[in-house]
Design an enzyme around this catalytic site. Structure first.
Site, PDB file in Angstrom:
ATOM      1  N   GLN A 158       4.323 -13.538  -1.886  1.00 22.35           N
ATOM      2  CA  GLN A 158       5.209 -12.486  -1.364  1.00 22.35           C
ATOM      3  C   GLN A 158       5.934 -12.768  -0.145  1.00 22.35           C
ATOM      4  OE1 GLN A 158       1.905 -12.336  -2.508  1.00 22.35           O
ATOM      5  NE2 GLN A 158       1.120 -10.208  -3.095  1.00 22.35           N
ATOM      6  N   ASP A 213      -3.753  -2.981   3.623  1.00 24.28           N
ATOM      7  CA  ASP A 213      -3.898  -2.236   2.722  1.00 24.28           C
ATOM      8  C   ASP A 213      -5.056  -0.992   2.839  1.00 24.28           C
ATOM      9  OD1 ASP A 213      -3.117  -4.998   1.938  1.00 24.28           O
ATOM     10  OD2 ASP A 213      -2.206  -3.621   0.354  1.00 24.28           O
ATOM     11  N   ALA A 237       0.784  -1.471   0.078  1.00 19.29           N
ATOM     12  CA  ALA A 237       0.028   0.069   0.022  1.00 19.29           C
ATOM     13  C   ALA A 237       0.755   1.064  -0.093  1.00 19.29           C
ATOM     14  CB  ALA A 237      -0.995  -0.070   1.032  1.00 19.29           C
ATOM     15  N   LYS A 281      -4.076  -8.945   2.957  1.00 22.82           N
ATOM     16  CA  LYS A 281      -3.678  -9.803   1.919  1.00 22.82           C
ATOM     17  C   LYS A 281      -4.610 -10.990   2.456  1.00 22.82           C
ATOM     18  CE  LYS A 281      -1.939  -9.830  -1.180  1.00 22.82           C
ATOM     19  NZ  LYS A 281      -2.628  -9.133  -2.200  1.00 22.82           N
TER      20      LYS A 281
HETATM   21  C1  LIG Z   1       2.620  -2.131   3.945  1.00 16.62           C
HETATM   22  S1  LIG Z   1       1.300  -2.640   3.024  1.00 16.62           S
HETATM   23  C2  LIG Z   1       1.698  -4.192   2.499  1.00 16.62           C
HETATM   24  C3  LIG Z   1       0.336  -4.906   2.255  1.00 16.62           C
HETATM   25  O1  LIG Z   1       0.372  -5.019   0.643  1.00 16.62           O
HETATM   26  C4  LIG Z   1       0.202  -6.374   0.157  1.00 16.62           C
HETATM   27  O2  LIG Z   1      -0.626  -6.524  -0.869  1.00 16.62           O
HETATM   28  P1  LIG Z   1      -0.015  -6.633  -2.415  1.00 16.62           P
HETATM   29  O3  LIG Z   1       1.422  -7.273  -2.218  1.00 16.62           O
HETATM   30  O4  LIG Z   1      -1.325  -7.278  -3.235  1.00 16.62           O
HETATM   31  O5  LIG Z   1       0.263  -5.150  -2.822  1.00 16.62           O
HETATM   32  C5  LIG Z   1      -0.134  -7.118   1.536  1.00 16.62           C
HETATM   33  O6  LIG Z   1      -1.689  -7.010   1.658  1.00 16.62           O
HETATM   34  C6  LIG Z   1       0.692  -6.626   2.468  1.00 16.62           C
HETATM   35  O7  LIG Z   1       0.140  -6.893   3.830  1.00 16.62           O
END
Ligand SMILES: CSC[C@H]1O[C@H](OP(=O)(O)O)[C@H](O)[C@@H]1O
Length: 361
Positions: free
Chosen positions: A199, A240, A53, A251
């Site tokens: 991730q 997010d 985010a 997530k």
């Molecule tokens: C510090 S916000 C990180 C947050 O974003 C990730 O989602 P994505 O990889 O799909 O952008 C995930 O929800 C993380 O917790």
């Protein structure tokens, strides 16, 4: 944070050029790319070259600045906002950054907008680094208390990647971990691999490894078992979008971790900078748009082949379809506390309003 001893941010400027780490290739390759126009920035966010985010917000801010070089008219300002906002629906930092840019730029003469936008994008990036550093200091106090109470290794479970590559630097969930490790506290991290894009396996494990933080990769479904057996002292995740009521969108799979934590008496913390709070939204389950990503992310997985090439392989039958909701919402009642840049607060409207009286409507 550092990569092979060299300090890095996830996004940075070299003169007028904006560069990012293309995170699709981590941990096997650190590919640095320059983003040269609005379309490149939009693609980088939509296709998750950059993700997380706060980083999505910072990238959109730089994308607006670069887009204004081509056309800084009033109509173009709105068009840039629309194109960049349409890239991903869930992380509120995207809208927060674009709104902040447009509000600052709209009153300016068109000829002054590109330069002002670049300076503001720099400021947003620098602010993110400091917000996350502060989150780490407040989270450090929580880890110190657990270490003092149990007198040994503190085992922390995290989900997905809320590390420095999900932000401009430090990370949100990982910032307390880095501060604790740097302070000599014996911390160990259970790293959820985090299907479908992994991730955790590909980014969180990579960054913790680079910083020398002890960690173990686990499948997403192992967390409840580890909690049942006293192997998890706390959970720290990112978010997010967190609502004015304290509901936490993060997530997919985070909600299940929160349920397991509650069932086993494990404290469940969420680390977030204030731009991740959506003050317009109260009921996260009902109101937060959940991104539905490609089924191919579920039916295929990425890795290295025996020749060291990064490849995608199919793991399910050709005829099998897939659903891929990318996020879920953890109700505030399951959240032990929100670790913010101003301190740790309860996940409820009055606590949030008291912590952020200048931001709450
Ligand atoms: C510090 S916000 C990180 C947050 O974003 C990730 O989602 P994505 O990889 O799909 O952008 C995930 O929800 C993380 O917790």
């Amino acid at each position: 944070m550092k990569i092979d001893g060299t300090p890095f941010r996830s996004i940075w400027r070299a003169g007028e050029t904006v560069r990012i780490i293309d995170q699709r290739w981590l941990p096997h390759e650190v590919r640095v790319v320059a983003l040269s126009d609005r379309a490149a920035f939009a693609t980088a966010i939509r296709d998750m070259w950059v993700r997380g985010a706060p980083l999505i917000g910072a990238t959109a801010a730089y994308g607006m600045a670069v887009a204004l070089r081509a056309d800084a008219s009033d109509s173009a300002l709105d068009d840039h906002w629309q194109v960049l906002h349409a890239t991903r629906p869930t992380a509120i930092n995207l809208r927060w950054a674009l709104d902040r840019m447009r509000a600052a730029l709209a009153p300016l003469p068109a000829a002054d907008r590109a330069a002002a936008a670049l300076a503001l994008a720099d400021a947003i990036a620098d602010e993110d680094v400091e917000l996350n550093r502060q989150i780490g200091l407040h989270g450090l106090a929580l880890i110190k208390a657990i270490a003092a109470r149990k007198g040994g290794r503190v085992n922390i479970l995290t989900h997905c990647n809320a590390g420095w590559p999900a932000t401009v630097d430090w990370g949100t969930a990982t910032s307390p971990i880095y501060h604790a490790h740097n302070a000599g506290i014996d911390v160990h991290v259970w790293v959820d691999e985090t299907r479908p894009r992994n991730q955790g396996a590909q980014i969180t494990a990579w960054e913790l490894n680079a910083h020398g933080v002890p960690h173990s990769l686990i499948v997403d479904n192992a967390g409840g078992h580890l909690m049942q057996h006293g192997q998890v002292d706390m959970v720290i995740v990112g978010t997010d979008r967190t609502t004015a009521n304290g509901d936490v969108c993060n997530k997919i799979g985070t909600y299940l971790k929160a349920l397991a934590a509650r069932a086993n008496g494990v404290p469940f913390y969420v680390a977030l900078p204030s731009p991740t709070i959506d003050w317009r939204v109260k009921d996260g389950v009902a109101e937060i748009p959940i991104e539905e990503r490609s089924p191919a992310e579920v039916t295929h997985v990425q890795g290295l082949d025996p020749e060291g090439r990064i490849v995608q392989v199919r793991i399910s039958p050709t005829g099998t379809g897939a659903a891929n909701p990318a996020f879920d919402v953890t109700p505030a009642t399951l959240v032990t506390g929100l670790i913010t840049e101003r301190g740790v607060c309860a996940a409820n409207p009055s606590a949030l309003r008291a912590m952020f009286p200048d931001l709450a409507p």
